[in-house]
Design a protein around this motif. Structure first.
Motif, PDB file in Angstrom:
ATOM      1  N   ASN A   2       0.821  -1.200   0.000  1.00 41.15           N
ATOM      2  CA  ASN A   2       0.000   0.000   0.000  1.00 41.15           C
ATOM      3  C   ASN A   2       0.856   1.251   0.000  1.00 41.15           C
ATOM      4  N   ILE A   3       0.395   2.238  -0.703  1.00 40.61           N
ATOM      5  CA  ILE A   3       0.970   3.568  -0.572  1.00 40.61           C
ATOM      6  C   ILE A   3       0.222   4.229   0.576  1.00 40.61           C
ATOM      7  N   SER A   4       0.942   4.811   1.511  1.00 41.79           N
ATOM      8  CA  SER A   4       0.288   5.386   2.687  1.00 41.79           C
ATOM      9  C   SER A   4      -0.323   6.742   2.338  1.00 41.79           C
ATOM     10  N   THR A   5      -1.020   7.306   3.323  1.00 40.44           N
ATOM     11  CA  THR A   5      -1.641   8.601   3.080  1.00 40.44           C
ATOM     12  C   THR A   5      -0.604   9.677   2.778  1.00 40.44           C
ATOM     13  N   ARG A   6       0.605   9.510   3.319  1.00 43.00           N
ATOM     14  CA  ARG A   6       1.652  10.490   3.002  1.00 43.00           C
ATOM     15  C   ARG A   6       1.803  10.638   1.488  1.00 43.00           C
ATOM     16  N   GLY A   7       2.012   9.523   0.841  1.00 49.38           N
ATOM     17  CA  GLY A   7       2.196   9.569  -0.603  1.00 49.38           C
ATOM     18  C   GLY A   7       0.932   9.989  -1.335  1.00 49.38           C
ATOM     19  N   ARG A   8      -0.204   9.483  -0.869  1.00 50.71           N
ATOM     20  CA  ARG A   8      -1.441   9.773  -1.592  1.00 50.71           C
ATOM     21  C   ARG A   8      -1.871  11.224  -1.439  1.00 50.71           C
ATOM     22  N   TYR A   9      -1.934  11.675  -0.180  1.00 49.68           N
ATOM     23  CA  TYR A   9      -2.314  13.064   0.042  1.00 49.68           C
ATOM     24  C   TYR A   9      -1.292  13.996  -0.599  1.00 49.68           C
ATOM     25  N   GLY A  10      -0.021  13.633  -0.447  1.00 54.64           N
ATOM     26  CA  GLY A  10       1.032  14.472  -1.000  1.00 54.64           C
ATOM     27  C   GLY A  10       0.896  14.637  -2.500  1.00 54.64           C
ATOM     28  N   LEU A  11       0.579  13.555  -3.176  1.00 54.29           N
ATOM     29  CA  LEU A  11       0.438  13.647  -4.633  1.00 54.29           C
ATOM     30  C   LEU A  11      -0.784  14.471  -5.005  1.00 54.29           C
ATOM     31  N   MET A  12      -1.857  14.290  -4.247  1.00 50.72           N
ATOM     32  CA  MET A  12      -3.049  15.100  -4.492  1.00 50.72           C
ATOM     33  C   MET A  12      -2.725  16.582  -4.338  1.00 50.72           C
ATOM     34  N   ALA A  13      -2.031  16.902  -3.264  1.00 53.92           N
ATOM     35  CA  ALA A  13      -1.700  18.302  -3.013  1.00 53.92           C
ATOM     36  C   ALA A  13      -0.778  18.850  -4.096  1.00 53.92           C
ATOM     37  N   MET A  14       0.184  18.035  -4.525  1.00 54.76           N
ATOM     38  CA  MET A  14       1.118  18.507  -5.550  1.00 54.76           C
ATOM     39  C   MET A  14       0.401  18.717  -6.878  1.00 54.76           C
ATOM     40  N   THR A  15      -0.564  17.879  -7.174  1.00 55.26           N
ATOM     41  CA  THR A  15      -1.324  18.063  -8.406  1.00 55.26           C
ATOM     42  C   THR A  15      -2.130  19.353  -8.336  1.00 55.26           C
ATOM     43  N   GLU A  16      -2.690  19.592  -7.174  1.00 53.16           N
ATOM     44  CA  GLU A  16      -3.414  20.857  -6.965  1.00 53.16           C
ATOM     45  C   GLU A  16      -2.487  22.052  -7.211  1.00 53.16           C
ATOM     46  N   LEU A  17      -1.274  21.974  -6.651  1.00 48.53           N
ATOM     47  CA  LEU A  17      -0.307  23.054  -6.865  1.00 48.53           C
ATOM     48  C   LEU A  17       0.041  23.196  -8.339  1.00 48.53           C
ATOM     49  N   ALA A  18       0.112  22.054  -9.011  1.00 49.12           N
ATOM     50  CA  ALA A  18       0.450  22.097 -10.432  1.00 49.12           C
ATOM     51  C   ALA A  18      -0.653  22.785 -11.224  1.00 49.12           C
ATOM     52  N   MET A  19      -1.902  22.541 -10.812  1.00 51.49           N
ATOM     53  CA  MET A  19      -3.026  23.181 -11.491  1.00 51.49           C
ATOM     54  C   MET A  19      -2.951  24.706 -11.348  1.00 51.49           C
ATOM     55  N   ARG A  20      -2.363  25.165 -10.261  1.00 52.93           N
ATOM     56  CA  ARG A  20      -2.314  26.608 -10.000  1.00 52.93           C
ATOM     57  C   ARG A  20      -0.909  27.163 -10.253  1.00 52.93           C
ATOM     58  N   TYR A  21      -0.138  26.464 -11.019  1.00 53.28           N
ATOM     59  CA  TYR A  21       1.255  26.877 -11.229  1.00 53.28           C
ATOM     60  C   TYR A  21       1.308  28.223 -11.939  1.00 53.28           C
ATOM     61  N   GLY A  22       2.159  29.117 -11.425  1.00 54.15           N
ATOM     62  CA  GLY A  22       2.321  30.436 -12.035  1.00 54.15           C
ATOM     63  C   GLY A  22       1.371  31.478 -11.481  1.00 54.15           C
ATOM     64  N   GLN A  23       0.524  31.066 -10.531  1.00 55.74           N
ATOM     65  CA  GLN A  23      -0.446  32.014  -9.962  1.00 55.74           C
ATOM     66  C   GLN A  23      -0.033  32.492  -8.580  1.00 55.74           C
ATOM     67  N   GLY A  24       1.244  32.359  -8.248  1.00 54.35           N
ATOM     68  CA  GLY A  24       1.703  32.787  -6.926  1.00 54.35           C
ATOM     69  C   GLY A  24       1.482  31.721  -5.883  1.00 54.35           C
ATOM     70  N   PRO A  25       1.977  31.970  -4.668  1.00 56.45           N
ATOM     71  CA  PRO A  25       1.930  30.956  -3.605  1.00 56.45           C
ATOM     72  C   PRO A  25       0.512  30.640  -3.150  1.00 56.45           C
ATOM     73  N   VAL A  26       0.276  29.395  -2.864  1.00 59.67           N
ATOM     74  CA  VAL A  26      -1.030  28.939  -2.398  1.00 59.67           C
ATOM     75  C   VAL A  26      -0.901  28.474  -0.956  1.00 59.67           C
ATOM     76  N   PRO A  27      -1.699  29.012  -0.039  1.00 60.70           N
ATOM     77  CA  PRO A  27      -1.616  28.553   1.359  1.00 60.70           C
ATOM     78  C   PRO A  27      -2.113  27.120   1.508  1.00 60.70           C
ATOM     79  N   LEU A  28      -1.527  26.421   2.482  1.00 58.70           N
ATOM     80  CA  LEU A  28      -1.914  25.034   2.724  1.00 58.70           C
ATOM     81  C   LEU A  28      -3.403  24.901   2.999  1.00 58.70           C
ATOM     82  N   LYS A  29      -3.931  25.877   3.697  1.00 57.05           N
ATOM     83  CA  LYS A  29      -5.349  25.817   4.059  1.00 57.05           C
ATOM     84  C   LYS A  29      -6.214  25.680   2.809  1.00 57.05           C
ATOM     85  N   THR A  30      -5.862  26.434   1.786  1.00 61.53           N
ATOM     86  CA  THR A  30      -6.611  26.368   0.525  1.00 61.53           C
ATOM     87  C   THR A  30      -6.536  24.978  -0.093  1.00 61.53           C
ATOM     88  N   ILE A  31      -5.315  24.440  -0.153  1.00 59.68           N
ATOM     89  CA  ILE A  31      -5.151  23.102  -0.706  1.00 59.68           C
ATOM     90  C   ILE A  31      -5.944  22.088   0.090  1.00 59.68           C
TER      91      ILE A  31
END
Lengths: 150, 150
Positions: A2-31
DNA sequence: TGGATAGCCGAGCGGATTGCTCGGAATTGC
DNA sequence: GCAATTCCGAGCAATCCGCTCGGCTATCCA
Protein backbone atom coordinates in the motif's frame (compact mmCIF):
# COMPACT_ATOMS: atom_id res chain seq x y z
CA UNK A 1 1.33 -3.43 -0.62
CA UNK A 2 0.00 0.00 0.00
CA UNK A 3 0.97 3.57 -0.57
CA UNK A 4 0.29 5.39 2.69
CA UNK A 5 -1.64 8.60 3.08
CA UNK A 6 1.65 10.49 3.00
CA UNK A 7 2.20 9.57 -0.60
CA UNK A 8 -1.44 9.77 -1.59
CA UNK A 9 -2.31 13.06 0.04
CA UNK A 10 1.03 14.47 -1.00
CA UNK A 11 0.44 13.65 -4.63
CA UNK A 12 -3.05 15.10 -4.49
CA UNK A 13 -1.70 18.30 -3.01
CA UNK A 14 1.12 18.51 -5.55
CA UNK A 15 -1.32 18.06 -8.41
CA UNK A 16 -3.41 20.86 -6.97
CA UNK A 17 -0.31 23.05 -6.87
CA UNK A 18 0.45 22.10 -10.43
CA UNK A 19 -3.03 23.18 -11.49
CA UNK A 20 -2.31 26.61 -10.00
CA UNK A 21 1.25 26.88 -11.23
CA UNK A 22 2.32 30.44 -12.03
CA UNK A 23 -0.45 32.01 -9.96
CA UNK A 24 1.70 32.79 -6.93
CA UNK A 25 1.93 30.96 -3.61
CA UNK A 26 -1.03 28.94 -2.40
CA UNK A 27 -1.62 28.55 1.36
CA UNK A 28 -1.91 25.03 2.72
CA UNK A 29 -5.35 25.82 4.06
CA UNK A 30 -6.61 26.37 0.53
CA UNK A 31 -5.15 23.10 -0.71
CA UNK A 32 -6.48 21.23 2.29
CA UNK A 33 -10.00 22.56 1.83
CA UNK A 34 -10.01 21.99 -1.88
CA UNK A 35 -8.89 18.37 -1.51
CA UNK A 36 -10.65 17.59 1.74
CA UNK A 37 -7.51 17.00 3.78
CA UNK A 38 -6.23 18.17 7.14
CA UNK A 39 -3.95 21.17 6.82
CA UNK A 40 -1.92 20.38 9.91
CA UNK A 41 -1.13 16.99 8.44
CA UNK A 42 -0.22 18.51 5.09
CA UNK A 43 2.26 20.72 6.95
CA UNK A 44 4.36 17.68 7.75
CA UNK A 45 4.37 16.47 4.19
CA UNK A 46 5.32 19.86 2.83
CA UNK A 47 8.23 20.11 5.21
CA UNK A 48 9.69 17.07 3.45
CA UNK A 49 8.75 18.31 -0.01
CA UNK A 50 10.41 21.63 0.69
CA UNK A 51 13.64 20.03 1.88
CA UNK A 52 13.68 18.13 -1.39
CA UNK A 53 13.02 21.48 -3.13
CA UNK A 54 10.00 20.11 -4.92
CA UNK A 55 8.13 23.10 -3.49
CA UNK A 56 9.16 26.58 -2.50
CA UNK A 57 7.58 28.32 0.48
CA UNK A 58 6.71 31.95 1.04
CA UNK A 59 6.25 32.82 4.69
CA UNK A 60 3.99 35.39 6.24
CA UNK A 61 0.65 36.78 5.17
CA UNK A 62 -0.26 36.16 1.52
CA UNK A 63 2.33 33.41 1.65
CA UNK A 64 1.99 29.75 0.84
CA UNK A 65 3.62 27.14 -1.35
CA UNK A 66 4.35 26.87 -5.03
CA UNK A 67 6.06 24.23 -7.11
CA UNK A 68 9.83 24.39 -7.06
CA UNK A 69 10.02 23.51 -10.75
CA UNK A 70 7.54 23.50 -13.63
CA UNK A 71 4.98 20.67 -13.50
CA UNK A 72 6.59 18.87 -16.45
CA UNK A 73 9.82 18.63 -14.48
CA UNK A 74 8.30 16.90 -11.45
CA UNK A 75 7.43 13.23 -11.75
CA UNK A 76 5.10 11.22 -9.57
CA UNK A 77 8.17 9.20 -8.61
CA UNK A 78 9.92 12.31 -7.30
CA UNK A 79 7.00 13.05 -5.02
CA UNK A 80 6.50 9.48 -3.83
CA UNK A 81 10.17 8.89 -3.10
CA UNK A 82 10.32 11.97 -0.90
CA UNK A 83 7.20 11.06 1.04
CA UNK A 84 7.35 7.27 1.09
CA UNK A 85 11.03 6.46 0.92
CA UNK A 86 12.49 4.01 -1.58
CA UNK A 87 9.86 2.52 -3.89
CA UNK A 88 11.00 -1.06 -3.36
CA UNK A 89 8.70 -3.90 -2.23
CA UNK A 90 11.45 -5.33 0.00
CA UNK A 91 14.66 -4.20 1.67
CA UNK A 92 16.78 -6.41 -0.50
CA UNK A 93 15.48 -4.79 -3.67
CA UNK A 94 16.39 -1.20 -2.84
CA UNK A 95 18.57 0.21 -5.58
CA UNK A 96 22.23 0.35 -4.74
CA UNK A 97 21.83 -2.00 -1.81
CA UNK A 98 23.32 -5.44 -2.10
CA UNK A 99 21.85 -6.68 1.09
CA UNK A 100 21.18 -10.39 0.85
CA UNK A 101 21.29 -10.99 4.58
CA UNK A 102 17.81 -9.56 5.10
CA UNK A 103 16.14 -12.41 3.30
CA UNK A 104 16.81 -14.93 6.06
CA UNK A 105 18.74 -16.99 3.59
CA UNK A 106 22.45 -17.01 4.29
CA UNK A 107 23.41 -17.25 0.61
CA UNK A 108 20.78 -15.92 -1.72
CA UNK A 109 17.07 -15.32 -1.38
CA UNK A 110 15.24 -17.07 -4.21
CA UNK A 111 12.54 -14.45 -4.19
CA UNK A 112 14.85 -11.47 -4.57
CA UNK A 113 14.67 -11.41 -8.35
CA UNK A 114 10.92 -10.99 -8.05
CA UNK A 115 11.26 -7.94 -5.83
CA UNK A 116 13.86 -6.41 -8.10
CA UNK A 117 11.69 -6.87 -11.17
CA UNK A 118 8.74 -5.44 -9.27
CA UNK A 119 10.73 -2.40 -8.22
CA UNK A 120 11.89 -1.74 -11.76
CA UNK A 121 8.37 -1.96 -13.07
CA UNK A 122 7.04 0.34 -10.36
CA UNK A 123 9.74 2.92 -10.99
CA UNK A 124 9.13 2.80 -14.70
CA UNK A 125 5.51 3.76 -14.15
CA UNK A 126 5.93 6.52 -11.58
CA UNK A 127 8.92 8.07 -13.34
CA UNK A 128 7.05 8.26 -16.63
CA UNK A 129 4.16 10.32 -15.26
CA UNK A 130 4.68 13.97 -14.40
CA UNK A 131 2.45 16.51 -12.77
CA UNK A 132 1.70 18.27 -16.03
CA UNK A 133 0.20 15.18 -17.59
CA UNK A 134 -1.82 14.50 -14.44
CA UNK A 135 -3.23 18.01 -14.70
CA UNK A 136 -4.16 17.51 -18.29
CA UNK A 137 -5.97 14.29 -17.44
CA UNK A 138 -7.81 16.04 -14.64
CA UNK A 139 -8.88 18.89 -16.90
CA UNK A 140 -10.15 16.46 -19.52
CA UNK A 141 -12.12 14.52 -16.93
CA UNK A 142 -13.73 17.61 -15.45
CA UNK A 143 -14.43 18.69 -19.03
CA UNK A 144 -16.45 15.51 -19.49
CA UNK A 145 -18.12 16.30 -16.21
CA UNK A 146 -19.58 19.38 -17.85
CA UNK A 147 -22.00 17.09 -19.65
CA UNK A 148 -23.83 16.75 -16.38
CA UNK A 149 -24.58 20.45 -16.13
CA UNK A 150 -27.95 21.85 -17.32
CA UNK B 1 5.27 0.47 -0.32
CA UNK B 2 6.30 -2.82 1.16
CA UNK B 3 5.45 -6.45 0.83
CA UNK B 4 5.13 -7.77 4.37
CA UNK B 5 6.81 -10.86 5.76
CA UNK B 6 3.63 -12.81 5.00
CA UNK B 7 4.16 -12.42 1.30
CA UNK B 8 7.91 -12.70 1.43
CA UNK B 9 8.19 -15.71 3.72
CA UNK B 10 5.26 -17.32 1.98
CA UNK B 11 6.88 -17.01 -1.41
CA UNK B 12 10.15 -18.37 -0.06
CA UNK B 13 8.35 -21.35 1.43
CA UNK B 14 6.39 -21.98 -1.75
CA UNK B 15 9.54 -21.90 -3.83
CA UNK B 16 11.06 -24.42 -1.46
CA UNK B 17 8.01 -26.63 -1.93
CA UNK B 18 8.34 -26.23 -5.68
CA UNK B 19 11.94 -27.41 -5.51
CA UNK B 20 10.74 -30.58 -3.81
CA UNK B 21 7.67 -31.08 -5.96
CA UNK B 22 6.83 -34.73 -6.51
CA UNK B 23 8.80 -35.97 -3.54
CA UNK B 24 5.87 -36.33 -1.18
CA UNK B 25 4.74 -34.03 1.64
CA UNK B 26 7.29 -31.80 3.34
CA UNK B 27 6.77 -30.88 7.01
CA UNK B 28 6.75 -27.17 7.88
CA UNK B 29 9.63 -27.69 10.24
CA UNK B 30 11.84 -28.73 7.36
CA UNK B 31 10.87 -25.70 5.28
CA UNK B 32 11.34 -23.39 8.24
CA UNK B 33 14.81 -24.71 9.02
CA UNK B 34 15.89 -24.69 5.42
CA UNK B 35 14.80 -21.08 4.93
CA UNK B 36 15.58 -19.81 8.40
CA UNK B 37 12.00 -18.98 9.31
CA UNK B 38 9.75 -19.64 12.31
CA UNK B 39 7.61 -22.70 11.79
CA UNK B 40 4.78 -21.50 14.02
CA UNK B 41 4.56 -18.37 11.90
CA UNK B 42 4.62 -20.39 8.70
CA UNK B 43 1.66 -22.34 10.05
CA UNK B 44 -0.51 -19.26 9.76
CA UNK B 45 0.54 -18.58 6.22
CA UNK B 46 -0.08 -22.17 5.17
CA UNK B 47 -3.56 -22.12 6.62
CA UNK B 48 -4.36 -19.39 4.10
CA UNK B 49 -2.51 -21.11 1.27
CA UNK B 50 -4.38 -24.31 1.93
CA UNK B 51 -7.77 -22.59 1.91
CA UNK B 52 -6.83 -21.21 -1.49
CA UNK B 53 -5.77 -24.75 -2.44
CA UNK B 54 -2.34 -23.62 -3.49
CA UNK B 55 -1.04 -26.33 -1.16
CA UNK B 56 -2.41 -29.67 -0.02
CA UNK B 57 -1.80 -30.95 3.50
CA UNK B 58 -1.20 -34.46 4.78
CA UNK B 59 -1.84 -34.80 8.49
CA UNK B 60 -0.18 -37.07 10.98
CA UNK B 61 3.31 -38.54 11.13
CA UNK B 62 5.24 -38.43 7.84
CA UNK B 63 2.79 -35.72 6.83
CA UNK B 64 3.42 -32.20 5.66
CA UNK B 65 2.55 -29.95 2.75
CA UNK B 66 2.93 -30.23 -0.98
CA UNK B 67 1.94 -27.94 -3.82
CA UNK B 68 -1.69 -28.17 -4.83
CA UNK B 69 -0.77 -27.84 -8.54
CA UNK B 70 2.42 -28.20 -10.52
CA UNK B 71 4.91 -25.34 -10.08
CA UNK B 72 4.25 -24.03 -13.58
CA UNK B 73 0.59 -23.55 -12.69
CA UNK B 74 1.24 -21.37 -9.64
CA UNK B 75 2.24 -17.77 -10.20
CA UNK B 76 3.88 -15.42 -7.77
CA UNK B 77 0.75 -13.34 -8.04
CA UNK B 78 -1.38 -16.26 -6.85
CA UNK B 79 0.73 -16.60 -3.72
CA UNK B 80 0.96 -12.88 -2.99
CA UNK B 81 -2.74 -12.26 -3.43
CA UNK B 82 -3.60 -14.99 -0.94
CA UNK B 83 -1.14 -13.76 1.66
CA UNK B 84 -1.22 -10.00 1.12
CA UNK B 85 -4.68 -9.30 -0.22
CA UNK B 86 -5.31 -7.28 -3.36
CA UNK B 87 -2.09 -6.08 -5.01
CA UNK B 88 -3.25 -2.49 -5.33
CA UNK B 89 -1.34 0.52 -4.03
CA UNK B 90 -4.56 2.19 -2.92
CA UNK B 91 -8.13 1.25 -2.07
CA UNK B 92 -9.52 3.07 -5.05
CA UNK B 93 -7.37 1.03 -7.45
CA UNK B 94 -8.58 -2.40 -6.42
CA UNK B 95 -9.92 -4.24 -9.42
CA UNK B 96 -13.66 -4.35 -9.64
CA UNK B 97 -14.05 -1.59 -7.09
CA UNK B 98 -15.34 1.73 -8.28
CA UNK B 99 -14.81 3.47 -5.02
CA UNK B 100 -14.00 7.10 -5.58
CA UNK B 101 -15.14 8.25 -2.17
CA UNK B 102 -12.00 6.97 -0.48
CA UNK B 103 -9.80 9.56 -2.11
CA UNK B 104 -11.18 12.45 -0.07
CA UNK B 105 -12.31 14.10 -3.25
CA UNK B 106 -16.06 14.15 -3.60
CA UNK B 107 -15.96 13.81 -7.38
CA UNK B 108 -12.80 12.21 -8.69
CA UNK B 109 -9.35 11.76 -7.25
CA UNK B 110 -6.77 13.08 -9.68
CA UNK B 111 -4.22 10.56 -8.52
CA UNK B 112 -6.38 7.51 -9.12
CA UNK B 113 -5.13 6.90 -12.63
CA UNK B 114 -1.62 6.63 -11.19
CA UNK B 115 -2.65 3.93 -8.74
CA UNK B 116 -4.53 2.03 -11.41
CA UNK B 117 -1.55 2.09 -13.79
CA UNK B 118 0.70 1.02 -10.93
CA UNK B 119 -1.57 -1.88 -10.06
CA UNK B 120 -1.70 -3.06 -13.66
CA UNK B 121 2.06 -2.96 -13.92
CA UNK B 122 2.52 -4.82 -10.64
CA UNK B 123 0.05 -7.51 -11.64
CA UNK B 124 1.69 -7.92 -15.01
CA UNK B 125 4.98 -8.72 -13.31
CA UNK B 126 3.80 -11.08 -10.61
CA UNK B 127 1.40 -12.93 -12.88
CA UNK B 128 4.12 -13.55 -15.44
CA UNK B 129 6.44 -15.35 -13.01
CA UNK B 130 5.62 -18.84 -11.83
CA UNK B 131 7.23 -21.08 -9.27
CA UNK B 132 8.83 -23.30 -11.88
CA UNK B 133 10.81 -20.43 -13.39
CA UNK B 134 11.85 -19.26 -9.92
CA UNK B 135 13.19 -22.76 -9.23
CA UNK B 136 15.13 -22.78 -12.45
CA UNK B 137 16.71 -19.45 -11.57
CA UNK B 138 17.62 -20.73 -8.15
CA UNK B 139 19.18 -23.88 -9.56
CA UNK B 140 21.25 -21.87 -12.00
CA UNK B 141 22.46 -19.59 -9.25
CA UNK B 142 23.42 -22.41 -6.92
CA UNK B 143 25.12 -24.01 -9.91
CA UNK B 144 27.39 -21.02 -10.07
CA UNK B 145 27.91 -21.39 -6.35
CA UNK B 146 29.54 -24.76 -6.98
CA UNK B 147 32.62 -22.86 -8.06
CA UNK B 148 33.28 -22.24 -4.42
CA UNK B 149 33.63 -25.92 -3.54
CA UNK B 150 37.07 -27.61 -3.40
C1' DT C 1 -2.29 -50.05 21.09
C1' DG C 2 0.49 -46.25 22.29
C1' DG C 3 3.72 -42.89 21.35
C1' DA C 4 5.79 -39.84 18.16
C1' DT C 5 5.02 -36.85 14.45
C1' DA C 6 2.74 -33.94 12.15
C1' DG C 7 -1.24 -30.44 10.86
C1' DC C 8 -5.07 -27.37 12.82
C1' DC C 9 -6.92 -23.55 15.44
C1' DG C 10 -7.56 -19.55 18.25
C1' DA C 11 -5.93 -16.35 21.42
C1' DG C 12 -2.77 -13.07 22.76
C1' DC C 13 0.94 -9.74 22.92
C1' DG C 14 4.83 -6.38 22.55
C1' DG C 15 6.64 -3.22 19.47
C1' DA C 16 6.46 -0.46 15.42
C1' DT C 17 3.95 2.31 12.26
C1' DT C 18 0.20 5.34 10.80
C1' DG C 19 -2.37 9.24 10.76
C1' DC C 20 -3.18 12.52 12.76
C1' DT C 21 -3.53 16.88 16.53
C1' DC C 22 -1.79 20.65 19.25
C1' DG C 23 0.83 24.51 20.90
C1' DG C 24 3.81 27.79 20.15
C1' DA C 25 7.38 30.13 17.86
C1' DA C 26 9.11 33.01 13.64
C1' DT C 27 8.11 35.66 9.47
C1' DT C 28 5.83 38.85 6.57
C1' DG C 29 2.05 41.87 4.17
C1' DC C 30 -1.09 45.41 5.00
C1' DG D 1 0.60 46.14 15.28
C1' DC D 2 -2.34 42.70 13.71
C1' DA D 3 -3.61 38.99 10.88
C1' DA D 4 -2.05 35.40 8.01
C1' DT D 5 1.13 32.09 7.23
C1' DT D 6 5.04 28.89 7.49
C1' DC D 7 7.96 26.26 10.69
C1' DC D 8 8.98 22.95 14.34
C1' DG D 9 8.62 19.44 17.79
C1' DA D 10 6.09 16.71 20.78
C1' DG D 11 2.65 13.56 21.63
C1' DC D 12 -0.95 10.17 21.11
C1' DA D 13 -4.64 6.79 19.98
C1' DA D 14 -5.48 3.21 17.01
C1' DT D 15 -4.03 -0.17 14.02
C1' DC D 16 -1.01 -3.47 12.05
C1' DC D 17 3.00 -6.62 12.16
C1' DG D 18 5.42 -10.38 13.37
C1' DC D 19 5.43 -13.51 16.00
C1' DT D 20 4.52 -17.09 20.21
C1' DC D 21 1.92 -20.42 22.84
C1' DG D 22 -1.19 -23.99 24.24
C1' DG D 23 -3.95 -27.41 23.21
C1' DC D 24 -6.50 -30.22 19.99
C1' DT D 25 -6.80 -33.81 16.12
C1' DA D 26 -5.11 -37.04 12.67
C1' DT D 27 -1.95 -40.52 11.15
C1' DC D 28 2.02 -43.59 10.88
C1' DC D 29 4.84 -47.04 12.81
C1' DA D 30 6.74 -50.16 16.15
Amino acid sequence: MNISTRGRYGLMAMTELAMRYGQGPVPLKTIAESQGLSDSYLEQLFAALRKASLVRSVRGAQGGYELGKPPEAISVGDVLRVLEGPLAPAECAIEGKDDFTHCGNPDRCMARSVWVRLRESIEKVVDSINLASLCEEARNQSGQGLMYYI
